[in-house]
Design a protein around this motif. Structure first.
Motif, mmCIF file in Angstrom:
data_model
loop_
_atom_site.group_PDB
_atom_site.id
_atom_site.type_symbol
_atom_site.label_atom_id
_atom_site.label_comp_id
_atom_site.label_asym_id
_atom_site.label_seq_id
_atom_site.Cartn_x
_atom_site.Cartn_y
_atom_site.Cartn_z
ATOM 1 N N VAL A 22 0.833 -1.200 0.000
ATOM 2 C CA VAL A 22 0.000 0.000 0.000
ATOM 3 C C VAL A 22 0.871 1.255 0.000
ATOM 4 O O VAL A 22 0.608 2.219 -0.735
ATOM 5 C CB VAL A 22 -0.938 -0.009 1.220
ATOM 6 N N LEU A 23 1.926 1.256 0.821
ATOM 7 C CA LEU A 23 2.836 2.405 0.857
ATOM 8 C C LEU A 23 3.536 2.599 -0.486
ATOM 9 O O LEU A 23 3.745 3.739 -0.924
ATOM 10 C CB LEU A 23 3.867 2.216 1.973
ATOM 11 N N ALA A 24 3.886 1.496 -1.139
ATOM 12 C CA ALA A 24 4.537 1.595 -2.448
ATOM 13 C C ALA A 24 3.590 2.195 -3.484
ATOM 14 O O ALA A 24 3.994 3.031 -4.306
ATOM 15 C CB ALA A 24 5.014 0.213 -2.894
ATOM 16 N N ILE A 25 2.339 1.778 -3.454
ATOM 17 C CA ILE A 25 1.357 2.332 -4.391
ATOM 18 C C ILE A 25 1.170 3.827 -4.149
ATOM 19 O O ILE A 25 1.142 4.634 -5.088
ATOM 20 C CB ILE A 25 0.019 1.592 -4.258
ATOM 21 N N PHE A 26 1.052 4.197 -2.864
ATOM 22 C CA PHE A 26 0.878 5.613 -2.536
ATOM 23 C C PHE A 26 2.109 6.424 -2.940
ATOM 24 O O PHE A 26 1.992 7.539 -3.455
ATOM 25 C CB PHE A 26 0.602 5.766 -1.039
ATOM 26 N N PHE A 28 4.197 5.694 -5.358
ATOM 27 C CA PHE A 28 4.163 5.759 -6.820
ATOM 28 C C PHE A 28 3.251 6.890 -7.286
ATOM 29 O O PHE A 28 3.623 7.683 -8.172
ATOM 30 C CB PHE A 28 3.678 4.412 -7.368
ATOM 31 N N LEU A 29 2.060 6.987 -6.694
ATOM 32 C CA LEU A 29 1.129 8.047 -7.073
ATOM 33 C C LEU A 29 1.691 9.425 -6.744
ATOM 34 O O LEU A 29 1.586 10.355 -7.546
ATOM 35 C CB LEU A 29 -0.210 7.835 -6.350
ATOM 36 N N LEU A 30 2.291 9.557 -5.555
ATOM 37 C CA LEU A 30 2.858 10.849 -5.166
ATOM 38 C C LEU A 30 3.992 11.263 -6.099
ATOM 39 O O LEU A 30 4.126 12.445 -6.453
ATOM 40 C CB LEU A 30 3.363 10.788 -3.725
ATOM 41 N N TRP A 31 4.808 10.310 -6.492
ATOM 42 C CA TRP A 31 5.958 10.621 -7.358
ATOM 43 C C TRP A 31 5.502 11.188 -8.700
ATOM 44 O O TRP A 31 6.040 12.181 -9.176
ATOM 45 C CB TRP A 31 6.785 9.351 -7.565
ATOM 46 N N PHE A 32 4.492 10.561 -9.294
ATOM 47 C CA PHE A 32 4.033 11.015 -10.604
ATOM 48 C C PHE A 32 3.075 12.202 -10.502
ATOM 49 O O PHE A 32 2.871 12.917 -11.488
ATOM 50 C CB PHE A 32 3.348 9.869 -11.352
ATOM 51 N N PHE A 255 -2.894 11.184 -11.966
ATOM 52 C CA PHE A 255 -2.183 10.741 -10.773
ATOM 53 C C PHE A 255 -2.634 11.535 -9.553
ATOM 54 O O PHE A 255 -2.684 11.010 -8.440
ATOM 55 C CB PHE A 255 -0.673 10.855 -10.985
ATOM 56 N N ALA A 256 -2.974 12.802 -9.777
ATOM 57 C CA ALA A 256 -3.551 13.587 -8.679
ATOM 58 C C ALA A 256 -4.910 13.033 -8.286
ATOM 59 O O ALA A 256 -5.258 12.992 -7.094
ATOM 60 C CB ALA A 256 -3.673 15.050 -9.092
ATOM 61 N N CYS A 257 -5.680 12.576 -9.261
ATOM 62 C CA CYS A 257 -6.968 11.928 -8.956
ATOM 63 C C CYS A 257 -6.752 10.696 -8.089
ATOM 64 O O CYS A 257 -7.506 10.449 -7.137
ATOM 65 C CB CYS A 257 -7.678 11.536 -10.251
ATOM 66 N N GLY A 258 -5.730 9.916 -8.431
ATOM 67 C CA GLY A 258 -5.440 8.723 -7.649
ATOM 68 C C GLY A 258 -5.051 9.054 -6.222
ATOM 69 O O GLY A 258 -5.482 8.383 -5.274
ATOM 70 N N VAL A 259 -4.243 10.097 -6.046
ATOM 71 C CA VAL A 259 -3.840 10.508 -4.695
ATOM 72 C C VAL A 259 -5.054 10.956 -3.889
ATOM 73 O O VAL A 259 -5.224 10.584 -2.717
ATOM 74 C CB VAL A 259 -2.793 11.638 -4.769
ATOM 75 N N ILE A 260 -5.910 11.760 -4.503
ATOM 76 C CA ILE A 260 -7.095 12.254 -3.796
ATOM 77 C C ILE A 260 -8.029 11.106 -3.438
ATOM 78 O O ILE A 260 -8.573 11.049 -2.326
ATOM 79 C CB ILE A 260 -7.815 13.304 -4.662
ATOM 80 N N LEU A 261 -8.214 10.161 -4.362
ATOM 81 C CA LEU A 261 -9.062 9.006 -4.087
ATOM 82 C C LEU A 261 -8.495 8.178 -2.944
ATOM 83 O O LEU A 261 -9.233 7.713 -2.057
ATOM 84 C CB LEU A 261 -9.179 8.154 -5.355
ATOM 85 N N PHE A 262 -7.201 8.006 -2.940
ATOM 86 C CA PHE A 262 -6.527 7.267 -1.868
ATOM 87 C C PHE A 262 -6.727 7.972 -0.531
ATOM 88 O O PHE A 262 -7.033 7.342 0.486
ATOM 89 C CB PHE A 262 -5.035 7.159 -2.199
ATOM 90 N N MET A 263 -6.566 9.290 -0.516
ATOM 91 C CA MET A 263 -6.691 10.054 0.715
ATOM 92 C C MET A 263 -8.124 10.056 1.248
ATOM 93 O O MET A 263 -8.345 10.019 2.462
ATOM 94 C CB MET A 263 -6.209 11.484 0.492
ATOM 95 N N VAL A 264 -9.099 10.113 0.355
ATOM 96 C CA VAL A 264 -10.497 10.078 0.798
ATOM 97 C C VAL A 264 -10.798 8.767 1.515
ATOM 98 O O VAL A 264 -11.395 8.751 2.605
ATOM 99 C CB VAL A 264 -11.450 10.274 -0.398
ATOM 100 N N SER A 265 -10.377 7.658 0.920
ATOM 101 C CA SER A 265 -10.595 6.359 1.561
ATOM 102 C C SER A 265 -9.874 6.271 2.900
ATOM 103 O O SER A 265 -10.419 5.752 3.891
ATOM 104 C CB SER A 265 -10.124 5.230 0.633
#
Length: 278
Positions: A22-26, A28-32, A255-265
């Motif tokens: 999970v940390l690796a996925i997060f 990855f999203l933050l990097w891009f 990638f910003a969408c992915g970060v926001i979706l991750f943070m909401v959950s």
């Protein structure tokens, strides 16, 4: 080595692997997403206009659409799931509990695309005939998504209810409780953990689903003002842009969408954990 000594080690290893994944996925999203969160791109991103041809990449309508759709699905599915569990564990006749649970378990084997396909051919025409518009709307997606997440909620609550029921059965018998009194006065009040877990996983399932909003919600990047309006969620937005583009700034905003979706959950889960400890 005895099995009892191996099991905790395996569980710890699985937990560490899951947490690191999970940390690796997060990460990855933050990097891009880092280039998107800097400069003028950020102000464009946090706006209400999605016009990539004009350099406007506002994702707030999609964020609002995700929250509206997931929230409405939970408002429908959670009370229904809780009611079904109470019915199966004492409020209803004993003979109906097993077939009803079998139906719910059977719903988990139905692919998501089948829910969407059936709704597209049955529910959409009903909405179109009863109201104005195309039928592809927040209402259609919300009703279908509620049916999709219902088995998740019911099965989690059923497992919790069964555990609490076994622990309180002798107490309920000693107090002379009927099955209905046991579920309302003992099982339900002692199932706080299961209630919160069902809410967290149900919401995560709802906000993370892609296919139902993609097929039924209309996918208009606009803020919905009524259940009959179309909307676009973050997940369906990512799917639509990836399917048509992989080079422009619009693709980078995903990638910003992915970060926001991750943070909401994450925030929803943390809020539910806080409620559990209060």
């Amino acid at each position: 080595m005895p099995r009892g000594n191996i099991t905790p080690s395996l569980l710890l290893f699985a937990t560490l692997v899951s947490a690191l994944s999970v940390l690796a996925i997060f990460g990855f999203l933050l990097w891009f997403a880092a280039p998107v969160f800097t400069g003028e791109t950020l102000s464009s991103l946090l706006s209400w206009q999605w016009r990539p041809q004009q350099g406007e990449f506002g994702i707030l309508p999609m964020l609002a659409g995700s929250l509206c759709l997931a929230g409405s699905a939970m408002l429908l599915a959670y009370p229904l799931g809780l009611g079904l569990c109470c019915f199966m564990h004492g409020l209803g006749p004993t003979w109906a509990a097993r077939p009803l649970l079998g139906i719910v378990r059977g719903m988990t084997s139905v692919p998501t695309v089948v829910y969407g396909l059936v709704s597209a051919f049955l529910l959409i025409p009903l909405i179109r005939a009863g109201f104005s518009g195309s039928g592809f709307s927040w209402l259609a997606a919300g009703l279908t998504l509620a049916m999709l997440i219902l088995p998740t909620i019911v099965l989690i609550l059923d497992s919790q209810f069964r555990t609490i029921h076994a622990q309180t059965q002798l107490t309920a018998a000693a107090l002379g409780f009927t099955p209905a009194q046991q579920v309302l006065r003992l099982t339900l009040p002692l199932s706080t953990r299961g209630l919160l877990v069902a809410a967290a996983l149900g919401f995560g399932r709802a906000i993370g689903d892609t296919l139902i909003p993609l097929m039924l919600a209309g996918n208009a990047p606009l803020l919905p003002h009524s259940p009959l309006d179309p909307l676009r969620t973050l997940t369906s937005h990512i799917a639509l842009v990836v399917a048509t583009d992989s080079q422009s700034a619009a693709y980078g905003s995903l990638f910003a969408c992915g970060v926001i979706l991750f943070m909401v959950s994450l925030l929803v889960n943390l809020a539910l954990r806080r409620l559990r400890h209060e």
